[in-house]
Design a protein around this motif. Structure first.
Motif, PDB file in Angstrom:
ATOM      1  N   GLU A  72       0.665  -1.176   0.089  1.00 16.21           N
ATOM      2  CA  GLU A  72       0.126  -0.030   0.074  1.00 16.21           C
ATOM      3  C   GLU A  72       0.754   1.326  -0.128  1.00 16.21           C
ATOM      4  OE1 GLU A  72      -3.284   2.377  -0.148  1.00 16.21           O
ATOM      5  OE2 GLU A  72      -3.089   0.242  -0.672  1.00 16.21           O
ATOM      6  N   TRP A  73       1.952   1.295   0.802  1.00 14.47           N
ATOM      7  CA  TRP A  73       2.879   2.433   0.881  1.00 14.47           C
ATOM      8  C   TRP A  73       3.390   2.708  -0.442  1.00 14.47           C
ATOM      9  CZ3 TRP A  73       8.067   2.389  -0.194  1.00 14.47           C
ATOM     10  CH2 TRP A  73       8.818   3.777  -0.256  1.00 14.47           C
ATOM     11  N   ALA A  74       3.789   1.539  -1.168  1.00 13.99           N
ATOM     12  CA  ALA A  74       4.457   1.781  -2.609  1.00 13.99           C
ATOM     13  C   ALA A  74       3.448   2.507  -3.496  1.00 13.99           C
ATOM     14  CB  ALA A  74       5.082   0.283  -3.008  1.00 13.99           C
ATOM     15  N   ARG A  75       2.617   1.990  -3.547  1.00 10.80           N
ATOM     16  CA  ARG A  75       1.360   2.640  -4.287  1.00 10.80           C
ATOM     17  C   ARG A  75       1.423   4.199  -4.185  1.00 10.80           C
ATOM     18  NH1 ARG A  75      -3.738   4.407  -4.184  1.00 10.80           N
ATOM     19  NH2 ARG A  75      -3.955   3.538  -2.071  1.00 10.80           N
ATOM     20  N   LEU A  76       1.115   4.751  -2.759  1.00  9.47           N
ATOM     21  CA  LEU A  76       1.158   6.006  -2.526  1.00  9.47           C
ATOM     22  C   LEU A  76       2.329   6.513  -2.788  1.00  9.47           C
ATOM     23  CD1 LEU A  76      -0.920   5.575   0.893  1.00  9.47           C
ATOM     24  CD2 LEU A  76      -1.565   6.470  -1.417  1.00  9.47           C
ATOM     25  N   PHE A  77       3.445   5.948  -2.562  1.00  7.08           N
ATOM     26  CA  PHE A  77       4.665   6.701  -2.518  1.00  7.08           C
ATOM     27  C   PHE A  77       5.173   7.091  -3.988  1.00  7.08           C
ATOM     28  CE2 PHE A  77       9.626   6.262  -2.594  1.00  7.08           C
ATOM     29  CZ  PHE A  77       9.709   7.480  -1.717  1.00  7.08           C
ATOM     30  N   ALA A  78       4.670   6.201  -4.961  1.00  8.99           N
ATOM     31  CA  ALA A  78       4.774   6.478  -6.365  1.00  8.99           C
ATOM     32  C   ALA A  78       3.876   7.549  -6.904  1.00  8.99           C
ATOM     33  CB  ALA A  78       4.736   5.192  -7.247  1.00  8.99           C
ATOM     34  N   ALA A  79       2.673   7.698  -6.354  1.00  8.91           N
ATOM     35  CA  ALA A  79       1.226   8.292  -6.947  1.00  8.91           C
ATOM     36  C   ALA A  79       1.989   9.811  -6.438  1.00  8.91           C
ATOM     37  CB  ALA A  79       0.286   8.061  -6.060  1.00  8.91           C
ATOM     38  N   GLY A  80       1.094  10.840  -6.625  1.00  5.29           N
ATOM     39  CA  GLY A  80       1.204  12.326  -6.309  1.00  5.29           C
ATOM     40  C   GLY A  80       2.008  13.189  -7.431  1.00  5.29           C
ATOM     41  N   ASP A  81       2.525  13.956  -7.104  1.00  6.38           N
ATOM     42  CA  ASP A  81       3.195  14.953  -8.241  1.00  6.38           C
ATOM     43  C   ASP A  81       4.550  14.777  -8.401  1.00  6.38           C
ATOM     44  OD1 ASP A  81       4.080  16.754  -6.202  1.00  6.38           O
ATOM     45  OD2 ASP A  81       2.374  18.088  -6.494  1.00  6.38           O
ATOM     46  N   ARG A  82       5.143  15.486  -9.231  1.00  3.56           N
ATOM     47  CA  ARG A  82       6.695  15.259  -9.038  1.00  3.56           C
ATOM     48  C   ARG A  82       7.478  15.955  -7.769  1.00  3.56           C
ATOM     49  NH1 ARG A  82       8.433  14.322 -13.922  1.00  3.56           N
ATOM     50  NH2 ARG A  82      10.654  15.079 -13.808  1.00  3.56           N
ATOM     51  N   HIS A  83       6.779  16.622  -7.126  1.00  5.89           N
ATOM     52  CA  HIS A  83       7.640  17.040  -5.708  1.00  5.89           C
ATOM     53  C   HIS A  83       7.219  16.472  -4.655  1.00  5.89           C
ATOM     54  CE1 HIS A  83       9.000  20.441  -8.532  1.00  5.89           C
ATOM     55  NE2 HIS A  83       7.553  20.600  -8.648  1.00  5.89           N
ATOM     56  N   TRP A  84       5.828  15.785  -4.354  1.00  6.01           N
ATOM     57  CA  TRP A  84       5.483  15.142  -3.195  1.00  6.01           C
ATOM     58  C   TRP A  84       4.601  13.861  -3.586  1.00  6.01           C
ATOM     59  CZ3 TRP A  84       7.027  17.748   0.890  1.00  6.01           C
ATOM     60  CH2 TRP A  84       7.309  19.086   0.738  1.00  6.01           C
ATOM     61  N   PRO A  85       4.981  13.076  -2.463  1.00  9.92           N
ATOM     62  CA  PRO A  85       4.406  11.513  -2.681  1.00  9.92           C
ATOM     63  C   PRO A  85       2.552  11.889  -2.272  1.00  9.92           C
ATOM     64  CG  PRO A  85       6.129  11.387  -1.181  1.00  9.92           C
ATOM     65  CD  PRO A  85       6.011  12.844  -1.682  1.00  9.92           C
ATOM     66  N   ALA A  86       1.757  10.989  -2.730  1.00  9.65           N
ATOM     67  CA  ALA A  86       0.380  11.151  -2.578  1.00  9.65           C
ATOM     68  C   ALA A  86       0.104  11.099  -0.876  1.00  9.65           C
ATOM     69  CB  ALA A  86      -0.189   9.986  -3.015  1.00  9.65           C
ATOM     70  N   PRO A  87      -0.855  12.035  -0.618  1.00  6.04           N
ATOM     71  CA  PRO A  87      -1.571  12.240   0.787  1.00  6.04           C
ATOM     72  C   PRO A  87      -1.595  10.766   1.293  1.00  6.04           C
ATOM     73  CG  PRO A  87      -2.517  13.767  -0.627  1.00  6.04           C
ATOM     74  CD  PRO A  87      -1.788  12.902  -1.566  1.00  6.04           C
ATOM     75  N   GLY A  88      -1.402  10.553   2.549  1.00  4.96           N
ATOM     76  CA  GLY A  88      -1.482   9.318   3.243  1.00  4.96           C
ATOM     77  C   GLY A  88      -0.482   8.444   3.172  1.00  4.96           C
ATOM     78  N   THR A  89       0.988   8.632   2.376  1.00  8.71           N
ATOM     79  CA  THR A  89       2.025   8.097   2.434  1.00  8.71           C
ATOM     80  C   THR A  89       2.454   7.743   3.868  1.00  8.71           C
ATOM     81  OG1 THR A  89       2.480   8.606   0.121  1.00  8.71           O
ATOM     82  CG2 THR A  89       4.344   7.919   1.296  1.00  8.71           C
ATOM     83  N   CYS A  90       2.481   8.749   4.384  1.00  8.16           N
ATOM     84  CA  CYS A  90       3.412   8.713   5.915  1.00  8.16           C
ATOM     85  C   CYS A  90       2.310   7.976   6.839  1.00  8.16           C
ATOM     86  CB  CYS A  90       3.372  10.210   6.450  1.00  8.16           C
ATOM     87  SG  CYS A  90       4.733  10.999   5.479  1.00  8.16           S
ATOM     88  N   GLN A  91       0.970   7.520   6.533  1.00  9.29           N
ATOM     89  CA  GLN A  91       0.107   6.553   7.564  1.00  9.29           C
ATOM     90  C   GLN A  91       0.959   5.238   7.790  1.00  9.29           C
ATOM     91  OE1 GLN A  91      -3.496   6.418   5.937  1.00  9.29           O
ATOM     92  NE2 GLN A  91      -3.317   4.425   4.853  1.00  9.29           N
ATOM     93  N   TYR A  92       1.984   5.008   6.832  1.00  5.90           N
ATOM     94  CA  TYR A  92       2.482   3.726   6.991  1.00  5.90           C
ATOM     95  C   TYR A  92       4.205   3.946   7.374  1.00  5.90           C
ATOM     96  CZ  TYR A  92      -1.401   2.233   4.389  1.00  5.90           C
ATOM     97  OH  TYR A  92      -2.652   1.747   3.791  1.00  5.90           O
ATOM     98  N   MET A  93       4.354   5.106   8.057  1.00  9.50           N
ATOM     99  CA  MET A  93       5.611   5.240   8.327  1.00  9.50           C
ATOM    100  C   MET A  93       5.923   6.066   9.589  1.00  9.50           C
ATOM    101  SD  MET A  93       6.967   7.184   4.627  1.00  9.50           S
ATOM    102  CE  MET A  93       8.808   7.229   5.108  1.00  9.50           C
ATOM    103  N   THR A  94       7.115   5.759  10.247  1.00  2.00           N
ATOM    104  CA  THR A  94       7.554   6.548  11.520  1.00  2.00           C
ATOM    105  C   THR A  94       7.832   8.009  11.332  1.00  2.00           C
ATOM    106  OG1 THR A  94       9.758   6.169  11.130  1.00  2.00           O
ATOM    107  CG2 THR A  94       8.604   4.468  12.432  1.00  2.00           C
ATOM    108  N   GLN A  95       7.522   8.827  12.334  1.00  2.00           N
ATOM    109  CA  GLN A  95       7.641  10.206  11.965  1.00  2.00           C
ATOM    110  C   GLN A  95       8.973  10.468  11.564  1.00  2.00           C
ATOM    111  OE1 GLN A  95       6.586  12.627  15.380  1.00  2.00           O
ATOM    112  NE2 GLN A  95       8.074  14.268  14.646  1.00  2.00           N
ATOM    113  N   PRO A  96       9.948  10.000  12.000  1.00  2.00           N
ATOM    114  CA  PRO A  96      11.539  10.261  11.489  1.00  2.00           C
ATOM    115  C   PRO A  96      11.663   9.713   9.826  1.00  2.00           C
ATOM    116  CG  PRO A  96      11.681   9.441  13.475  1.00  2.00           C
ATOM    117  CD  PRO A  96      10.442   9.298  13.113  1.00  2.00           C
ATOM    118  N   GLY A  97      10.802   8.700   9.618  1.00  6.53           N
ATOM    119  CA  GLY A  97      10.953   8.274   8.061  1.00  6.53           C
ATOM    120  C   GLY A  97      10.088   9.243   7.195  1.00  6.53           C
TER     121      GLY A  97
END
Length: 180
Positions: A72-97
């Motif tokens: 699920e993270w990979a799908r969101l990480f690849a989506a979005g625009d040229r500058h930012w991953p798609a919203p929701g990417t960080c829900q699978y990540m630690t704060q430092p990540g």
């Protein structure tokens, strides 16, 4: 009188949210137990036959958690625009990540000498899926079909694994010492 109803409604809403959260938390704690201190590896297979039944069950649920979150993270990480991953990417990540992905600390404070993952790197995850998983204690790594690895860490006692490092050598050390 009107403010009394607003306050009563607000308190009732808070109690409802707290009750739902408590129920959800207790379910996740019983559904995802993990064996602490075990070392397991999965390459499209079930847990090793030499492990105990309890370790197999714990490893299997941890593998399923990592595989689900990673895909699920990979799908969101690849989506979005040229500058930012798609919203929701960080829900699978630690704060430092998550901070390393956005190059910003909480409060929109920039991280010095930080470089965001490139558009090409992010796009390489568009159709990528988890192909191998290594779990060593509270650390884990997942290798994706695009050849990249991502490092996970277990959060709390619930057995949830969240992505902690992406890019560079993230997770490669865990695969380097794989048994067999």
């Amino acid at each position: 009188m009107r403010w009394t109803w607003v306050v009563v409604g607000g308190v009732a809403a808070l109690l409802f949210v707290a009750a739902v959260d408590a129920l959800r938390s207790s379910e996740s704690e019983t559904v995802r137990p993990t064996a602490v201190g075990s070392t397991t590896t999965k390459n499209e297979a079930s847990p090793p036959a030499t492990a105990s039944t309890a370790e197999n069950e714990a490893s299997l649920s941890a593998w399923q958690e990592i595989e689900r979150a990673g895909n699920e993270w990979a799908r969101l990480f690849a989506a979005g625009d040229r500058h930012w991953p798609a919203p929701g990417t960080c829900q699978y990540m630690t704060q430092p990540g998550c901070e390393r992905i956005s190059c910003e600390r909480v409060g929109a404070r920039p991280i010095e000498n930080c470089t965001r993952p490139s558009w090409a790197f992010r796009k390489s995850f568009a159709d990528a899926t988890v192909t191998a998983i290594v779990i060593k204690g509270r650390q884990a790594a997942a290798r994706f079909s695009n050849g990249e690895t991502v490092e996970f860490t277990e959060i709390g006692v619930s057995g949830s694994y969240w992505i902690h490092k992406v890019g560079g050598n993230a997770g490669r050390k865990l695969f380097a010492n794989e048994p067999g």
